[in-house]
Motif scaffolding. Sequence first.
Motif, PDB file in Angstrom:
ATOM      1  N   SER A 129      -1.293  16.052  39.868  1.00  0.00           N
ATOM      2  CA  SER A 129      -2.239  14.931  39.808  1.00  0.00           C
ATOM      3  C   SER A 129      -1.658  13.725  39.068  1.00  0.00           C
ATOM      4  N   ILE A 130      -0.429  13.350  39.440  1.00  0.00           N
ATOM      5  CA  ILE A 130       0.236  12.203  38.818  1.00  0.00           C
ATOM      6  C   ILE A 130       0.455  11.125  39.886  1.00  0.00           C
ATOM      7  N   LEU A 131       0.023   9.917  39.567  1.00  0.00           N
ATOM      8  CA  LEU A 131       0.284   8.764  40.421  1.00  0.00           C
ATOM      9  C   LEU A 131       1.375   7.917  39.777  1.00  0.00           C
ATOM     10  N   TYR A 132       2.310   7.440  40.581  1.00  0.00           N
ATOM     11  CA  TYR A 132       3.375   6.555  40.094  1.00  0.00           C
ATOM     12  C   TYR A 132       3.113   5.161  40.654  1.00  0.00           C
ATOM     13  N   PHE A 133       2.979   4.195  39.755  1.00  0.00           N
ATOM     14  CA  PHE A 133       2.661   2.820  40.130  1.00  0.00           C
ATOM     15  C   PHE A 133       3.837   1.902  39.832  1.00  0.00           C
ATOM     16  N   HIS A 134       4.081   0.952  40.738  1.00  0.00           N
ATOM     17  CA  HIS A 134       4.966  -0.166  40.439  1.00  0.00           C
ATOM     18  C   HIS A 134       4.072  -1.244  39.841  1.00  0.00           C
ATOM     19  N   VAL A 135       4.354  -1.645  38.608  1.00  0.00           N
ATOM     20  CA  VAL A 135       3.493  -2.582  37.879  1.00  0.00           C
ATOM     21  C   VAL A 135       4.254  -3.877  37.634  1.00  0.00           C
ATOM     22  N   LEU A 136       3.649  -4.993  38.017  1.00  0.00           N
ATOM     23  CA  LEU A 136       4.258  -6.309  37.887  1.00  0.00           C
ATOM     24  C   LEU A 136       4.255  -6.773  36.432  1.00  0.00           C
ATOM     25  N   ASN A 137       5.389  -7.319  36.002  1.00  0.00           N
ATOM     26  CA  ASN A 137       5.524  -7.933  34.682  1.00  0.00           C
ATOM     27  C   ASN A 137       5.061  -7.003  33.550  1.00  0.00           C
ATOM     28  N   ALA A 138       5.543  -5.762  33.610  1.00  0.00           N
ATOM     29  CA  ALA A 138       5.209  -4.785  32.557  1.00  0.00           C
ATOM     30  C   ALA A 138       6.498  -4.128  32.096  1.00  0.00           C
ATOM     31  N   SER A 139       6.928  -4.488  30.907  1.00  0.00           N
ATOM     32  CA  SER A 139       8.134  -3.858  30.371  1.00  0.00           C
ATOM     33  C   SER A 139       7.806  -3.300  28.990  1.00  0.00           C
ATOM     34  N   GLY A 140       8.324  -2.150  28.712  1.00  0.00           N
ATOM     35  CA  GLY A 140       8.106  -1.541  27.404  1.00  0.00           C
ATOM     36  C   GLY A 140       6.956  -0.550  27.407  1.00  0.00           C
ATOM     37  N   GLN A 141       6.938   0.273  26.375  1.00  0.00           N
ATOM     38  CA  GLN A 141       5.940   1.334  26.252  1.00  0.00           C
ATOM     39  C   GLN A 141       4.520   0.795  26.092  1.00  0.00           C
ATOM     40  N   ASP A 142       4.374  -0.312  25.367  1.00  0.00           N
ATOM     41  CA  ASP A 142       3.032  -0.856  25.132  1.00  0.00           C
ATOM     42  C   ASP A 142       2.368  -1.283  26.442  1.00  0.00           C
TER      43      ASP A 142
END
Length: 195
Positions: free
Chosen positions: A137-150
């Motif tokens: 039950s894991i979804l992998y997303f490509h997220v725009l302008n998101a770098s780093g753990q926070d």
Amino acid sequence: MTHSNHSLLTRFLHGIPSFLWLTFVWCAAWRDFGLPSVAFGAILALLVLLVFRLPTLYLSNRFNIWYALVFLGYFTYQVARASMEVFWFALTYKAPLRNSVVAVKLRTESDLWITAISHAMSLIPGSLVVDVDRGNSILYFHVLNASGQDAAEEFRVEAHRIEAMILKAVGSKEEFAMITADESRSKTAKGSHRA
């Protein structure tokens, strides 16, 4: 009623949503909702269900109008907000724009709700499902302008919020209880952390 008749009836009832959806898709594809088109779409839907044996969709038989409206309002707000953010990124783009692939572990194991959550998140501009680990039950997303753990953690919180809203609106009683228990644990942990 014998056990075999009961299971046949149950299978038939659980097949109705898929039958209606396939009929609707046929009519929508041809942009014709007249009686002949609906009848032919129904025949094709029945053939598809008999030949290809699609997996059964187990609906929760539970719908909460309040939580559905809350989800709809929040989802509409998120789409509008994210659209403006993506528009602003496009206007003020400066290299490098750092994107990330973020894994989100969902709490539900239902194929139907995993699909609903992935589509809801993908409809919000700036994120797109690139892979699904169905077994975990894991979804992998490509997220725009998101770098780093926070930024990744912020996105996970948002995905879990959408999941919670969907499960509170249409999830099973067990899923609803799980979500509300998680939320009360989270509130207790935040309260003790502040103290």
